[in-house]
Structure formats: C-alpha cells, structure tokens
Design a protein around this motif. Structure first.
Motif, short mmCIF file in Angstrom:
data_model
loop_
_atom_site.label_atom_id
_atom_site.label_comp_id
_atom_site.label_asym_id
_atom_site.label_seq_id
_atom_site.Cartn_x
_atom_site.Cartn_y
_atom_site.Cartn_z
N PRO A 1 1.70 32.95 -12.58
CA PRO A 1 1.67 33.76 -13.81
C PRO A 1 2.19 32.77 -14.90
N TYR B 1 2.48 37.02 -20.04
CA TYR B 1 2.57 36.43 -19.02
C TYR B 1 1.39 37.29 -17.99
N HIS B 2 0.57 36.45 -17.51
CA HIS B 2 -0.51 37.08 -16.74
C HIS B 2 -0.89 36.22 -15.45
N SER B 3 -1.56 36.93 -14.46
CA SER B 3 -1.99 36.46 -13.33
C SER B 3 -2.98 37.11 -12.63
N ALA C 1 8.31 32.97 -11.27
CA ALA C 1 7.25 32.73 -10.59
C ALA C 1 7.16 31.52 -9.95
#
Length: 177
Positions: free
Chosen positions: A68, A120-122, A151
């Motif tokens: 993330p 925040y991204h994944s 993370a």
C-alpha cells in the motif's frame, strides 16, 4: 518490441519517438515479469522520469505484492487490459475504505479507475497475470510516494500475512480465479 533501454530488470524505457504496443509485446512483458524476483515489469511509454506525463504498461503476476502506498500531489489512473484484481483503498489508519473489483472489459467488471487525491492503495491480483495501463503526472520523485507504517515491506512473510488479513476482513479468501 520497440527498442528499449533497461532502467532496471523491472523498468523499461523506449528508445524511439513513436511507441507502439502489440499483443506480442504484452506476452514478452509477461515473460519478463516471471524472471524478476518481485514478479513485475513495466514498459514506460514516456522517455524519462522527468516527463510531465507518465504512461506505463505494467504486468504483475499473481504472486506480486503491491505494498500500500499513495502519491503526493498527483492523480493516477489505471485501465485493465488483461486479468483481474481488487484495488484496495485504505484510510490513513490502515482500515479498508473501499475495494474495487476490476477486470478486463470482457470480464464485465470495472476496468478503469482514477485516484484524483492521495489515497493509500494496493492491488490483490486474482489471475495468473494482471496487465494494465497506468497514467500519472510526472516527474517521478521517489520521495512523493509514501508507504505507511502499518503496511509491511516486500521482504519476508509479513506481506503474505498482510494480504491474508485483508482477505479475511473482506471475505475474499478462496475467491481467486
């Protein structure tokens, strides 16, 4: 494939002014992704990290962990060309904000998304390969990519445990293609 130069085993830049990508090029990128320890590769359509527009053709394998992260001061979009993945968006504290199931247009899932703010991204890859086109603003400044303390880094078993925890929270265990 067009003439390229390797920035690293994972990052390729064009040596030509006209960039064209065919299905055979995507197959070659998949082959290259399998050769990399982190199971990914990107072919940049822009010539330099300093360019104002960054367009990339990216391949991740199912085993690729995308830690993330968020990007300060820039928008980012992705369009899935092949495969399926869940885009997981997080709140600042690490709790899940949203999950976007995505796939190629023929999957009838969402195939395009854009983040206009730093979120925040994944990705959780659901198929053997995920092939996507990503666009963002340049220049690329490593210090503008922020990784949260909650993370894990990409080394060790912590990444798998982190993904397993996300899948338990979202009920996605066993939902892989």
């Amino acid at each position: 494939m067009i003439k390229i130069r390797n920035e690293s085993a994972e990052v390729l830049y064009p040596e030509e002014d006209v960039v064209v990508i065919a299905a055979a090029d995507l197959q070659e990128l998949k082959r290259l992704a399998l050769l990399n320890p982190r199971q990914r590769v990107r072919l940049c359509a822009h010539r330099s990290p300093n360019d104002r527009l960054h367009e990339m053709f990216i391949v991740h394998t199912r085993d690729c962990y995308v830690r993330p992260h968020k990007h300060l001061g820039k928008a980012e979009s992705m369009a899935i060309l092949e495969g399926e993945a869940d885009v997981v968006l997080f709140h600042e504290d690490g709790s899940i904000r949203q999950i976007i199931p995505m796939g190629a247009p023929d999957s009838e899932k969402v195939f395009y998304q854009r983040l206009s703010e730093p979120i925040y991204h994944s990705l959780i890859i659901r198929t053997e390969f995920l092939v996507f086109h990503e666009s963002t603003e340049g220049p690329f400044l490593r210090e503008n990519t922020i990784f949260p303390d909650w993370a894990p880094a990409e080394q060790g078993d912590a990444a798998k445990k982190f993904i397993d925890r996300i899948e338990l929270l979202t009920g996605k265990i066993g939902d892989c293609a």
